[in-house]
Each structure stands twice: as structure tokens, then as C-alpha cells.
Design a protein around this motif. Sequence first.
Motif, PDB file in Angstrom:
ATOM      1  N   ASP A  18       0.825  -1.212   0.000  1.00  9.80           N
ATOM      2  CA  ASP A  18       0.000   0.000   0.000  1.00  9.80           C
ATOM      3  C   ASP A  18       0.859   1.262   0.000  1.00  9.80           C
ATOM      4  OD1 ASP A  18      -2.637  -1.223   0.006  1.00  9.80           O
ATOM      5  OD2 ASP A  18      -2.112  -1.923   2.007  1.00  9.80           O
ATOM      6  N   TRP A  19       1.880   1.239  -0.813  1.00  8.15           N
ATOM      7  CA  TRP A  19       2.813   2.351  -0.966  1.00  8.15           C
ATOM      8  C   TRP A  19       2.878   2.688  -2.453  1.00  8.15           C
ATOM      9  CZ3 TRP A  19       5.562   5.354   2.373  1.00  8.15           C
ATOM     10  CH2 TRP A  19       6.678   6.047   1.897  1.00  8.15           C
ATOM     11  N   PRO A  20       2.963   3.956  -2.835  1.00  7.81           N
ATOM     12  CA  PRO A  20       3.046   4.287  -4.266  1.00  7.81           C
ATOM     13  C   PRO A  20       4.215   3.580  -4.940  1.00  7.81           C
ATOM     14  CG  PRO A  20       2.614   6.266  -2.973  1.00  7.81           C
ATOM     15  CD  PRO A  20       2.911   5.168  -1.989  1.00  7.81           C
ATOM     16  N   ALA A  21       3.921   2.841  -5.995  1.00  3.65           N
ATOM     17  CA  ALA A  21       4.949   2.049  -6.674  1.00  3.65           C
ATOM     18  C   ALA A  21       6.066   2.948  -7.187  1.00  3.65           C
ATOM     19  CB  ALA A  21       4.332   1.273  -7.837  1.00  3.65           C
ATOM     20  N   GLY A  22       7.301   2.588  -6.854  1.00  2.00           N
ATOM     21  CA  GLY A  22       8.454   3.322  -7.337  1.00  2.00           C
ATOM     22  C   GLY A  22       8.892   4.476  -6.466  1.00  2.00           C
ATOM     23  N   LEU A  23       8.133   4.824  -5.455  1.00  2.21           N
ATOM     24  CA  LEU A  23       8.481   5.963  -4.602  1.00  2.21           C
ATOM     25  C   LEU A  23       9.482   5.544  -3.528  1.00  2.21           C
ATOM     26  CD1 LEU A  23       8.044   8.891  -3.611  1.00  2.21           C
ATOM     27  CD2 LEU A  23       6.149   8.009  -2.205  1.00  2.21           C
ATOM     28  N   VAL A  24      10.519   6.351  -3.363  1.00  2.00           N
ATOM     29  CA  VAL A  24      11.500   6.142  -2.301  1.00  2.00           C
ATOM     30  C   VAL A  24      11.646   7.452  -1.529  1.00  2.00           C
ATOM     31  CG1 VAL A  24      13.870   5.532  -1.705  1.00  2.00           C
ATOM     32  CG2 VAL A  24      12.775   4.486  -3.704  1.00  2.00           C
ATOM     33  N   LEU A  25      11.537   7.360  -0.217  1.00  2.00           N
ATOM     34  CA  LEU A  25      11.800   8.503   0.645  1.00  2.00           C
ATOM     35  C   LEU A  25      13.065   8.220   1.444  1.00  2.00           C
ATOM     36  CD1 LEU A  25       8.248   9.297   2.109  1.00  2.00           C
ATOM     37  CD2 LEU A  25       9.351  10.275   0.093  1.00  2.00           C
ATOM     38  N   ARG A  26      14.033   9.102   1.341  1.00  3.58           N
ATOM     39  CA  ARG A  26      15.242   9.011   2.162  1.00  3.58           C
ATOM     40  C   ARG A  26      15.016   9.922   3.356  1.00  3.58           C
ATOM     41  NH1 ARG A  26      18.060   4.728  -0.110  1.00  3.58           N
ATOM     42  NH2 ARG A  26      17.842   4.866  -2.366  1.00  3.58           N
ATOM     43  N   VAL A  27      14.873   9.328   4.533  1.00  6.63           N
ATOM     44  CA  VAL A  27      14.498  10.112   5.698  1.00  6.63           C
ATOM     45  C   VAL A  27      15.542  10.015   6.796  1.00  6.63           C
ATOM     46  CG1 VAL A  27      12.059   9.707   5.167  1.00  6.63           C
ATOM     47  CG2 VAL A  27      13.189   8.281   6.855  1.00  6.63           C
ATOM     48  N   ALA A  28      15.639  11.072   7.564  1.00  6.38           N
ATOM     49  CA  ALA A  28      16.452  11.087   8.779  1.00  6.38           C
ATOM     50  C   ALA A  28      15.505  11.131   9.961  1.00  6.38           C
ATOM     51  CB  ALA A  28      17.379  12.303   8.780  1.00  6.38           C
ATOM     52  N   LEU A  29      15.608  10.134  10.813  1.00  4.71           N
ATOM     53  CA  LEU A  29      14.739  10.024  11.987  1.00  4.71           C
ATOM     54  C   LEU A  29      15.504  10.378  13.251  1.00  4.71           C
ATOM     55  CD1 LEU A  29      12.944   6.621  11.327  1.00  4.71           C
ATOM     56  CD2 LEU A  29      11.795   8.816  11.575  1.00  4.71           C
ATOM     57  N   GLN A  30      14.868  11.171  14.110  1.00  3.07           N
ATOM     58  CA  GLN A  30      15.346  11.373  15.473  1.00  3.07           C
ATOM     59  C   GLN A  30      14.218  10.939  16.391  1.00  3.07           C
ATOM     60  OE1 GLN A  30      16.883  15.607  14.829  1.00  3.07           O
ATOM     61  NE2 GLN A  30      18.223  14.840  16.423  1.00  3.07           N
TER      62      GLN A  30
END
Length: 276
Positions: A45-57
Motif C-alpha cells: 500500500d505504498w506508491p509504486a516506485g516511490l523512495v523517501l530518504r528520511v532522517a529520523l530522530q
Amino acid sequence: MHGGHDHAGHDMGVVDGLPMADRADDRDGLRLDQLHVPLGPALVDWPAGLVLRVALQGDTLQEVRVESEGSASPYPPFWNEPWLRALNGERISQGESARRLCAAHLDSLGRFFAVTGWADMAARFRRVRNRVLAGADAAELRGLLRPLIRRAERSRTLRWLTTGLGPLTAEHARHLGVTGPALVADGDAYDRMRAWLDAAWHSAAECDDTEPLDTAQVIGPRGRVDGPVPPSQALLDALPGLLEGAEFAGARIIVASLDPDLDELAHKSTAGMTHG
């Protein structure tokens, strides 16, 4: 609800072998571990092909960078096809475009409800989507949708889970070039869900219309399809601002409430190469 979020995990030491980055200050001035992780492209259930590069704190997204994976495609995106064909001179009926619009919104709603943990509602909306694509008439579709829309709108739990997530004003949406339901919604994830419900209801009523489509109204499920960039590009441009500062638990709901279609970008890339 958030059992599907195992891609980040709650063990902040190691995630899929990724190293921990330097420590950084959070909003309270504390030094917290900052973890860099990718979200996507292959999530349920995620948009196909989408990548999010995230920084988590902790559980907060501090930095978000949007990427897409996938190659250019010569085929038009399925959800925009009627309007693109009309722009190429084909006679497309109002009913055909309304049917595709209704099915697309129901598809987005199915993904949205699945991400919020309402699996039964997701399955029901997807079944109605299938009836739309199978050619069910307007009367049947409105009969199927009426109780589902009423149930969604009356759910206090759904409102509590999604209100306040990813607010996007109409003014800022216009600034970003958003032209679809996210602009009409003028609000948060809950408002965008309501906009889809309303659009699905009204387009279902027009599924039997045989009048020709007005090519001055080439507005697909995610916005105008005749603009300089695909409508989903504006949705992707909006994502970092909506996600940065949000809690991780709400991130997937925010993404689902925009539901960008990266097939639009793949087709635009092909068109650019053809005419470049």
C-alpha cells in the motif's frame, strides 16, 4: 494499526544493517541518535516506485528527500488514459472519464484505509472499484457507495487518527502547482480523504453519461493532465514539507493521503525524449 511499519523498527541501534549517523539536537535541545533510512519502493500500500530518504530522530522525521525508481514507459498512465486520449483527438464520453475518475479515487481510498489499519473498509472500497471498472451502472454504484461513505464520515476513530496530519492549505497547494483533490481539500489528511469520497460519489453519478468529454476540462484523478509537468510531480514536491517534523507513525498516512502516481512521471519522461 501500525504493525506494517517494521521497515523502521523501534530498535534504534540497527535497521536492516544500516549504520547509525551522528547525533543531533532535537527540538528540546537533547542529543538524540539520527537514523537515516529509506522508505520504499516495495512496501504494501505504498506508491509504486516511490523512495523517501528520511532522517529520523526518535519517532520524528527531520529530513526527507524524495526519489523515484523505475524506467521510462511508452504507455500512458492507466488512471489518466481517457483525458490523454481526448487530448489526442479521440472522442471520449463524459461517462468514460467519470468512470476512470471514480475508480481511481476508490483505489486511493482503499490504500488510505489500509494504511490506517481499517482493512475491512479498504477491501470494501476495492470491491466497489472493481465494479466501477467492470462497467456497473450509476445506480448500482451509488447504492454501493452510499453506506460506505456514511460509515467513513461517521468514524470517530478515523477522524482522530488522521486529523492534523500533513496540513496543506489551498494557497500553498497552488504555489506548488497542485491542481487536483489535494487542492480542493484545503486541509489535512482527513480533509483529503473527504475530498476523495465526495469526488467518487459525484463521478459515480456520471458514469452513464454519453456526452463527449470537454477537452477544456482535462482534470484527472490527481489534477490537470495537460500542464507542463505531471500532476503527481506537484504532490511529490509537497511531500518533504508535509513530512518533516511529523511523527513516523503518521508518515505513511500522509503519503497515502496524497497517493502520487509515479507512472505519470515515467510517461512524461518518455514524451520528453520523443519530442526533445
